[in-house]
Design a protein around this motif. Structure first.
Motif, PDB file in Angstrom:
ATOM      1  N   ALA A  72       0.878  -1.185   0.000  1.00 23.27           N
ATOM      2  CA  ALA A  72       0.000   0.000   0.000  1.00 23.27           C
ATOM      3  C   ALA A  72       0.905   1.222   0.000  1.00 23.27           C
ATOM      4  CB  ALA A  72      -0.895   0.000   1.233  1.00 23.27           C
ATOM      5  N   VAL A  73       0.362   2.351  -0.407  1.00 27.12           N
ATOM      6  CA  VAL A  73       1.172   3.576  -0.419  1.00 27.12           C
ATOM      7  C   VAL A  73       0.491   4.676   0.395  1.00 27.12           C
ATOM      8  CG1 VAL A  73       2.185   3.051  -2.684  1.00 27.12           C
ATOM      9  CG2 VAL A  73       0.114   4.473  -2.548  1.00 27.12           C
ATOM     10  N   GLY A  74       1.316   5.622   0.851  1.00 30.26           N
ATOM     11  CA  GLY A  74       0.773   6.807   1.535  1.00 30.26           C
ATOM     12  C   GLY A  74       1.169   6.880   2.991  1.00 30.26           C
ATOM     13  N   SER A 282      -2.382   2.107   3.649  1.00 34.07           N
ATOM     14  CA  SER A 282      -1.118   1.835   4.329  1.00 34.07           C
ATOM     15  C   SER A 282      -1.242   1.889   5.852  1.00 34.07           C
ATOM     16  CB  SER A 282      -0.069   2.844   3.859  1.00 34.07           C
ATOM     17  OG  SER A 282      -0.543   4.159   4.121  1.00 34.07           O
ATOM     18  N   ALA A 283      -2.445   2.180   6.352  1.00 33.12           N
ATOM     19  CA  ALA A 283      -2.737   2.156   7.799  1.00 33.12           C
ATOM     20  C   ALA A 283      -1.596   2.679   8.663  1.00 33.12           C
ATOM     21  CB  ALA A 283      -3.128   0.725   8.217  1.00 33.12           C
ATOM     22  N   PRO A 284      -1.190   3.933   8.475  1.00 35.16           N
ATOM     23  CA  PRO A 284      -0.044   4.445   9.249  1.00 35.16           C
ATOM     24  C   PRO A 284      -0.284   4.402  10.759  1.00 35.16           C
ATOM     25  CG  PRO A 284      -1.059   6.208   7.907  1.00 35.16           C
ATOM     26  CD  PRO A 284      -1.720   4.931   7.518  1.00 35.16           C
ATOM     27  N   VAL A 291       0.701  -5.675  14.115  1.00 33.40           N
ATOM     28  CA  VAL A 291      -0.717  -5.976  14.400  1.00 33.40           C
ATOM     29  C   VAL A 291      -1.573  -6.014  13.119  1.00 33.40           C
ATOM     30  CG1 VAL A 291      -0.689  -5.023  16.738  1.00 33.40           C
ATOM     31  CG2 VAL A 291      -1.342  -3.542  14.845  1.00 33.40           C
ATOM     32  N   ALA A 292      -1.028  -5.561  11.988  1.00 34.36           N
ATOM     33  CA  ALA A 292      -1.828  -5.512  10.752  1.00 34.36           C
ATOM     34  C   ALA A 292      -2.200  -6.918  10.292  1.00 34.36           C
ATOM     35  CB  ALA A 292      -1.039  -4.801   9.656  1.00 34.36           C
ATOM     36  N   ASN A 293      -3.345  -7.020   9.669  1.00 33.11           N
ATOM     37  CA  ASN A 293      -3.798  -8.299   9.132  1.00 33.11           C
ATOM     38  C   ASN A 293      -3.160  -8.509   7.743  1.00 33.11           C
ATOM     39  OD1 ASN A 293      -5.211 -10.476   8.163  1.00 33.11           O
ATOM     40  ND2 ASN A 293      -7.232  -9.685   8.738  1.00 33.11           N
ATOM     41  N   ALA A 333      -5.841  -8.479  15.321  1.00 32.27           N
ATOM     42  CA  ALA A 333      -6.678  -7.619  16.171  1.00 32.27           C
ATOM     43  C   ALA A 333      -7.947  -7.132  15.458  1.00 32.27           C
ATOM     44  CB  ALA A 333      -5.857  -6.422  16.638  1.00 32.27           C
ATOM     45  N   ASP A 334      -7.848  -6.829  14.154  1.00 35.46           N
ATOM     46  CA  ASP A 334      -8.995  -6.257  13.433  1.00 35.46           C
ATOM     47  C   ASP A 334     -10.166  -7.214  13.288  1.00 35.46           C
ATOM     48  OD1 ASP A 334      -7.028  -7.571  11.743  1.00 35.46           O
ATOM     49  OD2 ASP A 334      -8.344  -7.083  10.066  1.00 35.46           O
ATOM     50  N   ILE A 335      -9.911  -8.530  13.366  1.00 35.77           N
ATOM     51  CA  ILE A 335     -11.011  -9.497  13.202  1.00 35.77           C
ATOM     52  C   ILE A 335     -11.205 -10.333  14.469  1.00 35.77           C
ATOM     53  CG2 ILE A 335     -11.001  -9.656  10.669  1.00 35.77           C
ATOM     54  CD1 ILE A 335      -9.166 -12.133  10.952  1.00 35.77           C
TER      55      ILE A 335
HETATM   56  P1  NAD Z   1      -6.563   2.554   5.474  1.00 38.31           P
HETATM   57  O1  NAD Z   1      -7.187   1.474   4.677  1.00 38.31           O
HETATM   58  O2  NAD Z   1      -5.070   2.619   5.449  1.00 38.31           O
HETATM   59  O3  NAD Z   1      -7.009   2.416   7.008  1.00 38.31           O
HETATM   60  C1  NAD Z   1      -8.372   2.490   7.431  1.00 38.31           C
HETATM   61  C2  NAD Z   1      -8.502   1.807   8.807  1.00 38.31           C
HETATM   62  O4  NAD Z   1      -8.414   0.398   8.631  1.00 38.31           O
HETATM   63  C3  NAD Z   1      -7.388   2.176   9.784  1.00 38.31           C
HETATM   64  O5  NAD Z   1      -7.934   2.238  11.080  1.00 38.31           O
HETATM   65  C4  NAD Z   1      -6.412   1.042   9.690  1.00 38.31           C
HETATM   66  O6  NAD Z   1      -5.675   0.817  10.865  1.00 38.31           O
HETATM   67  C5  NAD Z   1      -7.330  -0.132   9.366  1.00 38.31           C
HETATM   68  N1  NAD Z   1      -6.660  -1.143   8.534  1.00 38.31           N
HETATM   69  C6  NAD Z   1      -6.357  -1.022   7.220  1.00 38.31           C
HETATM   70  N2  NAD Z   1      -5.729  -2.120   6.793  1.00 38.31           N
HETATM   71  C7  NAD Z   1      -5.629  -2.950   7.850  1.00 38.31           C
HETATM   72  C8  NAD Z   1      -5.072  -4.248   8.032  1.00 38.31           C
HETATM   73  N3  NAD Z   1      -4.475  -4.929   7.034  1.00 38.31           N
HETATM   74  N4  NAD Z   1      -5.137  -4.792   9.260  1.00 38.31           N
HETATM   75  C9  NAD Z   1      -5.749  -4.156  10.267  1.00 38.31           C
HETATM   76  N5  NAD Z   1      -6.289  -2.945  10.160  1.00 38.31           N
HETATM   77  C10 NAD Z   1      -6.235  -2.328   8.959  1.00 38.31           C
HETATM   78  O7  NAD Z   1      -7.190   3.927   4.987  1.00 38.31           O
HETATM   79  P2  NAD Z   1      -6.866   5.428   5.428  1.00 38.31           P
HETATM   80  O8  NAD Z   1      -6.564   5.474   6.880  1.00 38.31           O
HETATM   81  O9  NAD Z   1      -7.947   6.226   4.865  1.00 38.31           O
HETATM   82  O10 NAD Z   1      -5.537   5.807   4.616  1.00 38.31           O
HETATM   83  C11 NAD Z   1      -4.221   5.699   5.148  1.00 38.31           C
HETATM   84  C12 NAD Z   1      -3.216   5.961   4.019  1.00 38.31           C
HETATM   85  O11 NAD Z   1      -3.359   4.948   3.030  1.00 38.31           O
HETATM   86  C13 NAD Z   1      -3.434   7.294   3.306  1.00 38.31           C
HETATM   87  O12 NAD Z   1      -2.190   7.841   3.011  1.00 38.31           O
HETATM   88  C14 NAD Z   1      -4.163   6.895   2.030  1.00 38.31           C
HETATM   89  O13 NAD Z   1      -3.934   7.798   0.985  1.00 38.31           O
HETATM   90  C15 NAD Z   1      -3.533   5.560   1.748  1.00 38.31           C
HETATM   91  N6  NAD Z   1      -4.341   4.636   0.920  1.00 38.31           N
HETATM   92  C16 NAD Z   1      -3.646   3.852   0.059  1.00 38.31           C
HETATM   93  C17 NAD Z   1      -4.308   2.908  -0.706  1.00 38.31           C
HETATM   94  C18 NAD Z   1      -3.500   2.016  -1.589  1.00 38.31           C
HETATM   95  O14 NAD Z   1      -2.285   2.004  -1.488  1.00 38.31           O
HETATM   96  N7  NAD Z   1      -4.127   1.236  -2.437  1.00 38.31           N
HETATM   97  C19 NAD Z   1      -5.702   2.757  -0.561  1.00 38.31           C
HETATM   98  C20 NAD Z   1      -6.385   3.554   0.357  1.00 38.31           C
HETATM   99  C21 NAD Z   1      -5.693   4.495   1.111  1.00 38.31           C
END
Ligand code: NAD
Length: 358
Positions: A72-74, A282-284, A291-293, A333-335
């Motif tokens: 993922a990016v960002g 990228s779930a920063p 902890v990411a899934n 953790a997420d599920i």
């Molecule tokens: P996100 O999908 O990164 O996160 C949304 C929520 O879901 C957060 O609380 C995060 O912790 C949780 N989450 C996401 N993936 C998870 C995983 N694998 N396991 C557990 N929890 C998970 O969306 P956002 O917060 O809106 O965006 C964060 C960054 O990601 C931004 O910079 C955005 O531009 C970027 N982004 C990138 C892509 C891509 O690379 N395809 C898609 C969407 C957003």
């Protein structure tokens, strides 16, 4: 012949989840899968390495590879950059440069996670839909576009919805081929009662259907499709639609499953080359914490094996291994829920590899 895979971890949790997907690929390679993997930076990592979110070497690697695995990016640190060099441009650049016009987004609800959905379990349990979204045309790219000032001084915003027959034909063939590999039911979503452009969409879909007599083709207006997706989603097998309708409907379908960390995606070109990535970002907020899934990324590898590497049996095995792990009660953790065993990112990857080897 050895298949080349470009591994682009990206930012945030990208490197962590991609590392687990690579473990799965390494396991299959040890069994004889003939692949070669090369890693390169993209997104924020690309910008840090070369000043560009899509470095030239990364693009060259992606072009010469048979498939691309992307994390993922960002991230917060790049949000104030000029839009032309923001991490997301790396992703858009890859889609455009590689002509990845067919975006496949499955919405699968594993029975073990039926409680994660906001819909009643009986409505979504066993859900398995594939949404095929046209990714490089339509209103997001149509010209003319912009904001102009009218003679009376009022501003007017305008965009153009445009699809040529060849663009509709190629996404049509892509969707019918996928339907052939699944339940042989295709629902084409349009707004042909209002938009001439999608009247043509419907006409071309009918024409393409003649090449796939085994597939049952149905047309649905987008407003009804949105309603049916939340009313009775299990009526759908494969759905095909335009860029904008697909953007909206695929997010809606994804959320039926309630677990963003479980959903993979593929973006394919006309020859089956594809980029495979989880649908989440990228779930920063959770990056670097183990902890990411990683399951959405691991399931993206299954899609890669099925759609670009012609290894359907291995794809089935990965999907089955994920089910085995869920059956054992292992959860990130997420599920997580009561009575389950909470584990981290790398433990989840190890558990899938162990289930694969069993
Ligand atoms: P996100 O999908 O990164 O996160 C949304 C929520 O879901 C957060 O609380 C995060 O912790 C949780 N989450 C996401 N993936 C998870 C995983 N694998 N396991 C557990 N929890 C998970 O969306 P956002 O917060 O809106 O965006 C964060 C960054 O990601 C931004 O910079 C955005 O531009 C970027 N982004 C990138 C892509 C891509 O690379 N395809 C898609 C969407 C957003």
């Amino acid at each position: 012949m050895t298949k080349k895979i470009a591994v682009l971890p990206g930012d945030g949790i990208g490197p962590e989840i991609v590392a687990e997907a690579v473990k799965v690929l390494e396991c299959l390679r040890a069994e004889g899968l003939d692949i070669e993997m090369s890693e390169a930076p993209v997104g924020g990592a690309g910008y840090e390495a070369s000043g560009k979110p899509l470095p030239d070497d990364t693009l060259a690697l992606a072009k010469e590879s048979d498939a691309i695995l992307l994390g993922a990016v960002g991230g917060y640190q790049w949000e104030s950059l000029d839009i032309s060099v923001r991490p997301e441009k790396g992703l858009l650049g890859l889609r455009a440069e590689l002509e990845l016009f067919s975006n496949l987004r499955p919405a699968i609800l594993y029975k073990q996670l039926a409680d994660a959905s906001t819909l009643k379990p009986e409505v979504v349990s066993g859900l398995d839909i594939m949404i095929v979204r046209e990714l490089t045309g339509g209103i997001y790219f149509g010209q003319p576009r912009g904001i102009r000032t009218l003679d009376n001084g009022e501003k007017q915003g305008f965009n153009t919805l445009v699809y040529s027959e060849s663009e509709i034909e190629r996404i049509g063939h892509s969707a019918f081929k996928i339907a052939m590999k699944r339940g042989k039911k295709l629902c084409s979503v349009d707004k042909a009662n209002v938009l001439e452009c999608t009247e043509l969409w419907r006409e071309v879909m009918e024409r393409v259907a003649k090449d796939y007599p085994e597939v049952e083709l149905l047309h649905m207006y987008v407003d009804n499709a949105a309603m049916q997706l939340v009313r009775a989603p299990k009526q759908f097998d494969v759905m095909v639609t335009t860029n904008m309708f697909g953007d909206i409907l695929s997010d809606c379908a994804a959320m039926l499953t309630g677990s963003i960390g479980m959903l993979p995606s593929a973006s394919l070109d006309a020859n089956g080359k594809g980029m495979y990535e989880p649908i989440h970002g990228s779930a920063p907020d959770i990056a670097g914490k183990n902890v990411a899934n990683p399951l959405a990324t691991i399931l993206s590898v299954a899609m890669m094996l099925r759609y670009s590497l012609n290894e359907s049996a291995m794809a089935d095995r990965i999907e089955k291994a994920v089910e085995v792990v869920l059956d054992k009660g292992l959860r990130t953790a997420d599920i997580d829920s009561d009575g389950m065993q909470k584990i981290g990112t790398s433990e989840m990857g190890d558990a899938v590899v162990a289930a694969l080897a069993d």
